[in-house]
Design a protein around this motif. Structure first.
Motif: not given
Length: 803
Positions: A671-686, A727-736
């Protein structure tokens, strides 16, 4: 005499009386009577016995081998074999069968069988110089050695071996006309035992016969340590994966698996059964992993181990009834030394959490006989009442850990009675851990009595105590007329109005008791405010875990900061739903970073903070969180969901966790609105979406593990069991996570459909019929063996085609 007409009765034929000459086996000396009416010696015929001198095909000249019998008996050798009982034979060859002529043999056997002539000839004894006949039966008691190479003993190659027929028993089924036992089996001694019985191979049991009992018990006991070490090595070596942990074969690992193996070993033998149920092995009766354990096995272990059992853990055994608990208690009780005294057990730990079927009577029966109890867990049991607290105060005086959380039938009166029982004896409660979650009707007197009677408390759980006030917390640490007791660790501190959180104008001194609390849980105590934190200031200097979740906006900065300034060892702080806190609280937790530090100055102490939960703190900014991440080098868990946290905090946390090599670092930003899908893709490797763990209990969560080698899953998600990933729990993480689950389900359906297609296309005819009729088959199913065959004139080109 003729009585009438017809032919008279014929008389049976009669033979003239036989005359015998001296018996000799030389045919040149024998005088054979003839069966013809005349006694002419020159008569030759097929039926004449006097034709022995005539060379003809029907004469007895074919019996020439019998001349060997006329040889004299050789002298006995110097060395003879000891008498041996020959083995009886079921079938012996007769004498005529040894002859070479078959024509004369048949006639001779016909004549001999019709009379006892041969028997009389062979058994008649003579006197004088006549050559005696060899014994035709072993009962004659005469010795004879046919010699090596003889036709009667072809197996003989040593002339010194003598056959002693005197010791031979009568041979059953042997022809009476054959005088010699010429079978090689006659030399085999007879035995009363069954010669066809298998020879028993006696294998010595060195484990039971040689090793002492204590060593054998130690071997059985070491099985538990071996299983625990194997599981630990599998985890360290990387061979333990989610797929293996989810398998039904690995439902029990480590100690639990060893206990199952021990119970199986009890089926080997009686001696192993005694070793398996030895009391030294079951000193710690931990059966929480077997909630469906049969009552008979539990009673068997309790009766066999007896007073050896020190700890019993049957958490989750919902089928444990009161009668079974009473029987187990009686089996564990030792005999009384004095007459009239109560029996007692040697139990030091009891865990009955979740045993909802037991009654108050059976529970009290166990507590009264368990005087050495140090750990007792009765969480959530309806059988616990205020009387139970009285019994604990009277009989369980050594108790150090007590869990009465969520017990619906007790209230503050039972805890007050427990404390007053100890005060009446002039003693302190030895409790170090007390959990009273959900306790009802608590007041200041109860907290004051508990604080005075239990000065050694280190863990206090008062979560979900709805009636807990700020004054009750103050009464817990208040001290009026008591003096310091340094020997028992009873210390007192005097505070002024500012330190105690009072008005500055007051000049009173406030005496507070210094506690040993390391863990304090006041979560969901909705009547508390930050004033309760001010009341605890300077009284909990050893505090490491503080839980104040669910209090809400009534928890403000002032009292909380006053408390945090006096807790230098704080490791975990839970301020969930504290929406009124600001950056000042975060700054209190952040150590000062020296801008310029000389080489001679000692290094600044590191902050012990490891976990911080500030979910719902809308007033906290990114700058405060960034300073906290840089200053707290041990910060592993940061839960700041539903806040204004931005991408800069996420990147800084991930970068710091990787630089510091923190294992299982976790950031919650739901529920933090500052995170987008592009940011999560950049950090996928870690990063990874969930904190996975390998155990049978997590099989339903289906974590993605790189040790399983699921290449197709890694195209959609990340390794959830890698401790190096954050471990990063975000909305896009649950989509993954959902995408991985959908991919697995899609592949499963494809495999199922492929298998169904292969089974339905067992022959070319079925394939052609299925392809031709698929368009009209219900549900798209191909025709099976029970379906009517497709018409020959209907082809795939004819009919409807759905594009």
């Amino acid at each position: 005499m003729d009585k009438g007409k017809g032919k008279g009765t014929e008389q049976p034929p009669t033979l003239p009386p036989l005359t015998f000459s001296p018996t000799a086996f030389g045919y040149g000396q024998a005088i054979w009577p003839s069966t013809a009416p005349d006694d002419t010696a020159d008569t030759a015929g097929p039926s004449s016995f006097r034709s022995v001198t005539t060379a003809g095909p029907s004469s007895f000249s074919s019996l020439a081998p019998l001349d060997l019998i006329s040889v004299p008996i050789p002298p006995e050798p110097a060395i003879t074999t000891p008498p041996a009982i020959p083995r009886p034979l079921g079938h012996r060859r007769s004498l005529p069968s040894l002859t070479g002529s078959h024509n004369g043999k048949s006639k001779f056997r016909m004549k001999m069988n019709s009379s006892t002539l041969a028997r009389k000839l062979l058994f008649k004894k003579y006197d004088g110089d006549a050559c005696p006949t060899p014994p035709s039966s072993p009962t004659d008691g005469r010795d004879f050695d046919p010699g090596a190479g003889s036709c009667f003993a072809p197996w003989r190659n040593d002339s010194a071996l003598a056959l002693e027929y005197g010791s031979l028993p009568p041979l059953k089924g042997r022809s009476n006309s054959f005088p010699f036992p010429v079978s090689a089996l006659d030399l085999i001694p007879a035995s009363t035992e069954d010669v066809f019985a298998p020879i028993l191979l006696v294998v010595r049991n060195y484990f039971d016969d040689v090793l002492p009992r204590e060593l054998r018990v130690h071997i059985m006991l070491s099985l538990i340590a071996v299983h625990e070490a194997d599981h630990a090595c599998a985890v360290v070596d990387g061979t333990w994966s989610v797929a293996k942990a989810s398998s039904s074969r690995n439902k029990w690992v480590g100690r639990d698996k060893a206990l199952r193996e021990l119970v199986r070993f009890s089926r080997v033998s009686r001696s192993w059964q005694e070793l398996v149920f030895d009391g030294q092995i079951w000193a710690e009766l931990d059966l929480h992993a077997f909630p469906l354990l049969p009552k008979s096995l539990l009673l068997r272990i309790a009766r066999a181990a007896g007073s050896f059992i020190k700890d019993i853990n049957v958490a989750g055994h919902v089928n444990l009834h009161s009668g079974t608990l009473i029987d187990v208690t009686d089996s564990l009780s030792a005999l009384t030394v004095r007459s009239g005294s109560l029996p007692f057990t040697h139990l030091t730990g009891v865990n009955l959490r979740g045993c909802s079927a037991i009654t108050t009577r059976s529970l009290h029966h166990l507590l009264i006989q368990s005087r050495a109890l140090e750990r007792l867990c009765l969480k959530g049991l309806t059988a616990v009442t205020n009387t139970t607290c009285d019994i604990i105060g009277v009989y369980c005086t050594r108790l150090a850990v007590l869990d009465l959380g969520r017990c619906p039938n007790i209230d503050a009166g039972g805890i007050r009675s427990l404390a007053m029982t100890a005060e009446s004896r002039g003693e302190y409660l030895l409790l170090k851990e007390l959990r009273l979650s959900g306790l009802k009707h608590i007041d200041d007197n109860t907290m004051a009595a508990l604080g005075h009677a239990a000065p050694y408390l280190e863990v206090l759980d008062l979560s979900y105590v709805r009636q807990l006030h700020n004054t009750a917390v103050e009464a817990f640490v208040a001290c009026h007329d008591e003096e310091e007791d340094v020997d028992n660790g009873f210390k007192i501190v005097c505070l002024n109005a500012r330190e105690a959180g009072r008005n500055i104008d007051e000049s009173n001194k406030y005496r507070r008791r210094v506690t040993r609390l390391r863990h304090l849980s006041l979560s969901s105590c909705v009547l508390l405010t930050d004033a309760a934190c001010s009341n605890l200031a300077h009284s909990v200097p050893e505090l490491q875990y503080l839980e104040l979740a669910g209090i809400g906006s009534s928890l403000e900065d002032e009292g909380l900061i006053r408390l945090l300034n006096t807790t230098p060892h704080l490791k975990r702080l839970d301020l969930e739903d504290a929406s009124a806190i600001s950056d000042a609280v975060i700054a209190t937790l952040t150590p000062a970073l020296p801008e310029e530090q000389d080489a001679e100055d000692p290094p600044a102490p590191e902050s012990p903070l490891e976990q911080l939960i500030i979910s719902g703190a809308l007033e906290v900014t990114d700058d405060a969180l960034l300073a906290l991440i840089r200053g707290c080098s041990r910060l592993t868990v940061l839960e700041a969901d539903n806040t204004r946290m931005g991408p800069a905090v996420l990147k800084a946390f991930v970068r710091a966790a990787r630089r510091r090599a923190l294992a299982n670092a976790k950031l919650v930003a739901v529920d933090c609105r500052g995170f987008g899908e592009a940011l999560m893709k950049d950090l996928t490797a870690h990063t990874r979406p969930r904190l996975g763990w390998r155990a049978y209990g997590a099989r339903g969560l289906r974590y993605l593990d790189a040790r399983d080698g699921s290449v197709e899953d890694f195209k959609l998600g990340q390794d959830e069991c890698d401790p190096a990933r954050v471990v990063v729990k975000t909305f896009y993480g649950w989509q993954t996570v959902d995408a991985v689950q959908a991919g697995r389900e899609k592949r499963r359906k494809a495999r199922t459909r492929r298998a169904a297609n292969e089974s339905s296309t067992s022959s070319d005819l079925d394939d052609a019929a299925g392809r031709g009729t698929r368009w009209w088959s219900p549900g798209g199913r191909r025709s099976g063996a029970n379906s009517p065959p497709a018409l020959a004139e209907v082809t795939t080109n004819e009919g409807c085609n759905i594009m």
